[in-house]
Motif scaffolding. Sequence first.
Motif, PDB file in Angstrom:
ATOM      1  N   ILE A  76     105.093 -19.423 -17.548  1.00 18.29           N
ATOM      2  CA  ILE A  76     104.812 -19.290 -16.125  1.00 18.29           C
ATOM      3  C   ILE A  76     105.309 -20.565 -15.470  1.00 18.29           C
ATOM      4  O   ILE A  76     104.932 -21.667 -15.874  1.00 18.29           O
ATOM      5  CB  ILE A  76     103.307 -19.108 -15.854  1.00 18.29           C
ATOM      6  N   ALA A  77     106.170 -20.422 -14.475  1.00 13.69           N
ATOM      7  CA  ALA A  77     106.637 -21.563 -13.689  1.00 13.69           C
ATOM      8  C   ALA A  77     105.967 -21.479 -12.324  1.00 13.69           C
ATOM      9  O   ALA A  77     106.020 -20.444 -11.659  1.00 13.69           O
ATOM     10  CB  ALA A  77     108.153 -21.518 -13.530  1.00 13.69           C
ATOM     11  N   SER A  78     105.317 -22.546 -11.949  1.00 14.11           N
ATOM     12  CA  SER A  78     104.679 -22.619 -10.643  1.00 14.11           C
ATOM     13  C   SER A  78     105.364 -23.706  -9.839  1.00 14.11           C
ATOM     14  O   SER A  78     105.465 -24.848 -10.296  1.00 14.11           O
ATOM     15  CB  SER A  78     103.188 -22.933 -10.806  1.00 14.11           C
ATOM     16  N   ILE A  79     105.862 -23.353  -8.669  1.00 11.83           N
ATOM     17  CA  ILE A  79     106.595 -24.302  -7.841  1.00 11.83           C
ATOM     18  C   ILE A  79     105.859 -24.467  -6.518  1.00 11.83           C
ATOM     19  O   ILE A  79     105.641 -23.496  -5.795  1.00 11.83           O
ATOM     20  CB  ILE A  79     108.043 -23.826  -7.604  1.00 11.83           C
ATOM     21  N   ASP A  80     105.464 -25.691  -6.223  1.00 12.69           N
ATOM     22  CA  ASP A  80     104.794 -25.997  -4.962  1.00 12.69           C
ATOM     23  C   ASP A  80     105.875 -26.232  -3.907  1.00 12.69           C
ATOM     24  O   ASP A  80     106.637 -27.200  -4.011  1.00 12.69           O
ATOM     25  CB  ASP A  80     103.928 -27.252  -5.122  1.00 12.69           C
ATOM     26  N   PRO A  81     105.964 -25.357  -2.884  1.00  9.35           N
ATOM     27  CA  PRO A  81     107.041 -25.491  -1.906  1.00  9.35           C
ATOM     28  C   PRO A  81     106.917 -26.735  -1.028  1.00  9.35           C
ATOM     29  O   PRO A  81     107.899 -27.185  -0.455  1.00  9.35           O
ATOM     30  CB  PRO A  81     106.925 -24.214  -1.072  1.00  9.35           C
ATOM     31  N   VAL A  82     105.731 -27.311  -0.931  1.00  8.19           N
ATOM     32  CA  VAL A  82     105.534 -28.500  -0.103  1.00  8.19           C
ATOM     33  C   VAL A  82     105.959 -29.753  -0.853  1.00  8.19           C
ATOM     34  O   VAL A  82     106.776 -30.543  -0.376  1.00  8.19           O
ATOM     35  CB  VAL A  82     104.063 -28.613   0.370  1.00  8.19           C
ATOM     36  N   THR A  83     105.409 -29.950  -2.049  1.00  9.38           N
ATOM     37  CA  THR A  83     105.698 -31.170  -2.813  1.00  9.38           C
ATOM     38  C   THR A  83     106.964 -31.048  -3.652  1.00  9.38           C
ATOM     39  O   THR A  83     107.451 -32.038  -4.178  1.00  9.38           O
ATOM     40  CB  THR A  83     104.532 -31.513  -3.755  1.00  9.38           C
ATOM     41  N   LYS A  84     107.480 -29.829  -3.812  1.00  4.31           N
ATOM     42  CA  LYS A  84     108.651 -29.547  -4.651  1.00  4.31           C
ATOM     43  C   LYS A  84     108.381 -29.843  -6.121  1.00  4.31           C
ATOM     44  O   LYS A  84     109.289 -30.030  -6.907  1.00  4.31           O
ATOM     45  CB  LYS A  84     109.889 -30.331  -4.186  1.00  4.31           C
ATOM     46  N   GLN A  85     107.115 -29.899  -6.504  1.00  7.32           N
ATOM     47  CA  GLN A  85     106.729 -30.119  -7.896  1.00  7.32           C
ATOM     48  C   GLN A  85     106.674 -28.778  -8.619  1.00  7.32           C
ATOM     49  O   GLN A  85     106.250 -27.776  -8.051  1.00  7.32           O
ATOM     50  CB  GLN A  85     105.365 -30.792  -7.983  1.00  7.32           C
ATOM     51  N   ALA A  86     107.084 -28.786  -9.877  1.00  6.12           N
ATOM     52  CA  ALA A  86     107.042 -27.576 -10.691  1.00  6.12           C
ATOM     53  C   ALA A  86     106.189 -27.832 -11.923  1.00  6.12           C
ATOM     54  O   ALA A  86     106.146 -28.941 -12.447  1.00  6.12           O
ATOM     55  CB  ALA A  86     108.449 -27.160 -11.102  1.00  6.12           C
ATOM     56  N   SER A  87     105.501 -26.800 -12.367  1.00  5.36           N
ATOM     57  CA  SER A  87     104.703 -26.864 -13.586  1.00  5.36           C
ATOM     58  C   SER A  87     105.093 -25.695 -14.465  1.00  5.36           C
ATOM     59  O   SER A  87     105.404 -24.604 -13.971  1.00  5.36           O
ATOM     60  CB  SER A  87     103.209 -26.769 -13.254  1.00  5.36           C
ATOM     61  N   LEU A  88     105.053 -25.921 -15.769  1.00  6.42           N
ATOM     62  CA  LEU A  88     105.321 -24.866 -16.743  1.00  6.42           C
ATOM     63  C   LEU A  88     104.101 -24.675 -17.622  1.00  6.42           C
ATOM     64  O   LEU A  88     103.494 -25.636 -18.080  1.00  6.42           O
ATOM     65  CB  LEU A  88     106.508 -25.239 -17.642  1.00  6.42           C
ATOM     66  N   PHE A  89     103.758 -23.416 -17.857  1.00 10.52           N
ATOM     67  CA  PHE A  89     102.612 -23.051 -18.675  1.00 10.52           C
ATOM     68  C   PHE A  89     103.087 -22.010 -19.670  1.00 10.52           C
ATOM     69  O   PHE A  89     103.690 -21.012 -19.281  1.00 10.52           O
ATOM     70  CB  PHE A  89     101.508 -22.491 -17.765  1.00 10.52           C
ATOM     71  N   SER A  90     102.840 -22.224 -20.944  1.00 13.25           N
ATOM     72  CA  SER A  90     103.274 -21.283 -21.984  1.00 13.25           C
ATOM     73  C   SER A  90     102.174 -20.293 -22.319  1.00 13.25           C
ATOM     74  O   SER A  90     100.999 -20.636 -22.317  1.00 13.25           O
ATOM     75  CB  SER A  90     103.622 -22.035 -23.272  1.00 13.25           C
ATOM     76  N   LEU A  91     102.592 -19.088 -22.633  1.00 12.78           N
ATOM     77  CA  LEU A  91     101.690 -18.066 -23.157  1.00 12.78           C
ATOM     78  C   LEU A  91     102.103 -17.798 -24.599  1.00 12.78           C
ATOM     79  O   LEU A  91     103.268 -17.495 -24.860  1.00 12.78           O
ATOM     80  CB  LEU A  91     101.796 -16.780 -22.336  1.00 12.78           C
TER      81      LEU A  91
END
Length: 194
Positions: A26-41
């Motif tokens: 799962i990639a989560s991208i914050d449009p304000v801070t432009k930070q991305a996080s990755l979460f594995s399943l």
Amino acid sequence: ILLLVGDSRELSASSDHKPRTDTMLIASIDPVTKQASLFSLLRDTYVQIPKHGHERINAAAVYGGPELAMETVSEFTGLPIQYYVYVDFQGFVALVDAIGGVEYEVEKDMKYSSRADGPEYDIDLKKGLQTLDGKKALQYVRFRHDALSDYARTERQRNFMVAVADKLQTTTNLIRLPQILNQIEPFTDTSFSL
């Protein structure tokens, strides 16, 4: 965004059937801070797949394609998955090759072969800093034959994807982005435009 990598090695080229997913992130991208996080399943996690009962999470794409995988992951995690990107092993190899490989520190020697996989999927990497082309990168992210098995593999996958993202942001690759996308498009299925 649900990132799915399918293992289509056993399917014929004309098949529109989706295989079990080898990797789910799962990639989560914050449009304000432009930070991305990755979460594995973990692919062997047992979940409720809508209209199919309890099964390993990597079977959702088999039963209903990426759309059912998105729904399953949303219900399992409580996260509103809005998009998906589905790529097979060939697409992953094409992406890494299209960006000129990735300089990466392989943390240990990795060796594995299986008669069921065939020699083209043998894993034989040496420890150390090196530029991984697509085939070597696939070996690296697939390796799970150590004490932590899939836990270590998913960590390697996340770390390698960060390195790919960093390489994509170089000036050369930003200029070449349309060409890069064209090279991976035949191996990609997504719910938003490339």
